[in-house]
Write a protein that holds these residues in place. Sequence first.
Motif, PDB file in Angstrom:
ATOM      1  N   PRO A  43     -11.459  -1.258 -21.155  1.00 57.33           N
ATOM      2  CA  PRO A  43     -12.357   0.000 -21.260  1.00 57.33           C
ATOM      3  C   PRO A  43     -12.890  -0.042 -22.537  1.00 57.33           C
ATOM      4  O   PRO A  43     -12.339  -0.551 -23.903  1.00 57.33           O
ATOM      5  CB  PRO A  43     -10.960   0.902 -21.388  1.00 57.33           C
ATOM      6  CG  PRO A  43     -10.081   0.351 -20.556  1.00 57.33           C
ATOM      7  CD  PRO A  43     -10.078  -1.094 -20.728  1.00 57.33           C
ATOM      8  N   GLY A  44     -14.138   0.304 -22.524  1.00 58.33           N
ATOM      9  CA  GLY A  44     -14.987   0.465 -23.652  1.00 58.33           C
ATOM     10  C   GLY A  44     -15.870  -0.995 -23.977  1.00 58.33           C
ATOM     11  O   GLY A  44     -16.743  -0.755 -25.022  1.00 58.33           O
ATOM     12  N   VAL A  70     -21.736   2.938 -13.841  1.00 60.28           N
ATOM     13  CA  VAL A  70     -20.916   1.941 -13.186  1.00 60.28           C
ATOM     14  C   VAL A  70     -21.397   1.388 -11.943  1.00 60.28           C
ATOM     15  O   VAL A  70     -22.512   2.240 -11.239  1.00 60.28           O
ATOM     16  CB  VAL A  70     -19.784   2.755 -12.713  1.00 60.28           C
ATOM     17  CG1 VAL A  70     -18.831   2.242 -11.734  1.00 60.28           C
ATOM     18  CG2 VAL A  70     -18.875   3.342 -14.097  1.00 60.28           C
ATOM     19  N   ASP A 114     -14.527  -1.796 -16.717  1.00 57.31           N
ATOM     20  CA  ASP A 114     -14.004  -0.651 -17.367  1.00 57.31           C
ATOM     21  C   ASP A 114     -12.720  -0.374 -17.139  1.00 57.31           C
ATOM     22  O   ASP A 114     -11.579  -0.100 -17.850  1.00 57.31           O
ATOM     23  CB  ASP A 114     -14.551   0.502 -17.001  1.00 57.31           C
ATOM     24  CG  ASP A 114     -15.989   0.811 -17.515  1.00 57.31           C
ATOM     25  OD1 ASP A 114     -17.001   1.550 -17.130  1.00 57.31           O
ATOM     26  OD2 ASP A 114     -16.251   0.004 -18.582  1.00 57.31           O
ATOM     27  N   ASP A 115     -12.044  -1.233 -15.819  1.00 53.44           N
ATOM     28  CA  ASP A 115     -10.647  -0.943 -15.559  1.00 53.44           C
ATOM     29  C   ASP A 115      -9.982  -2.293 -16.532  1.00 53.44           C
ATOM     30  O   ASP A 115      -8.620  -1.915 -16.456  1.00 53.44           O
ATOM     31  CB  ASP A 115     -10.469  -1.253 -14.025  1.00 53.44           C
ATOM     32  CG  ASP A 115     -10.994   0.008 -13.269  1.00 53.44           C
ATOM     33  OD1 ASP A 115     -12.091  -0.542 -12.434  1.00 53.44           O
ATOM     34  OD2 ASP A 115     -10.516   1.091 -13.407  1.00 53.44           O
ATOM     35  N   GLN A 160     -21.326  -0.843 -21.905  1.00 53.24           N
ATOM     36  CA  GLN A 160     -21.680   0.368 -21.961  1.00 53.24           C
ATOM     37  C   GLN A 160     -22.874   0.666 -20.613  1.00 53.24           C
ATOM     38  O   GLN A 160     -23.250  -0.483 -20.219  1.00 53.24           O
ATOM     39  CB  GLN A 160     -22.440   0.869 -23.212  1.00 53.24           C
ATOM     40  CG  GLN A 160     -21.662   0.999 -24.384  1.00 53.24           C
ATOM     41  CD  GLN A 160     -22.431   1.493 -25.399  1.00 53.24           C
ATOM     42  OE1 GLN A 160     -23.680   1.606 -25.667  1.00 53.24           O
ATOM     43  NE2 GLN A 160     -21.685   1.737 -26.781  1.00 53.24           N
TER      44      GLN A 160
END
Length: 222
Positions: free
Chosen positions: A71-72, A78, A67-68, A75
């Motif tokens: 991003p996106g 974390v 995600d870092d 899904q």
Amino acid sequence: MAARSCLYALVLFLAFQSTMIQANIVLTPPQCRPVLASSLERIQFLLNLIIYKAEFFLRASTGRGIDDIAPGLVQGPVPVGATVAALDNDTRRIIEELGLICVGHISEVAGYGVLRAQLYSRVNSTLSPYTFTVGRFYNLSAELDNRLGGCGMKDEGLFVPLQLGAENRTTSNVVPADVNSLAYARYEREILGIVFGNGNATRPGAIFPAGFNGILFRRIVL
């Protein structure tokens, strides 16, 4: 009596062996048998493993996750409990690079699988302004790639005969692969013949009229 006892023992032994052989054939546990699945489902399954590798490498080397970096892209929750590993600087850079490579693989496996899935859902739609369908167009492009590549059938349409489907179990073809679900490999000269539009790796044309840059291309041309 001794001979009869030996005969009985032999009969029992053979019966036991036969039972064991039959058990091995009939009672194979589910985890040892292939699961019937579509190509898209196999992609989703594979993505789980690639995502795991990406998160493992990235968080072990930098403390950051997918995600870092992108991003996106994926899904789901974390990862919990991931910590930075005690690594020297050289090793840390290598592990981080492996993680970034995995992120790239996720992007490729996800834009390509989704694209073919979308095409598959519209396989019978007419491709405006032409008169043929999406499925027919894709089949024609696959045939052209195979002809220009010159190394047999390595690209496939959205439908294939059952004998060419994944594990010989499906005619749908979201992901082009052989009957063992292994991706086809194309090599440099094949690719050049396709993108040059003439089947000749040494004669630039089509979308690369000036050829490629780099030593590898020059080596092929010469």
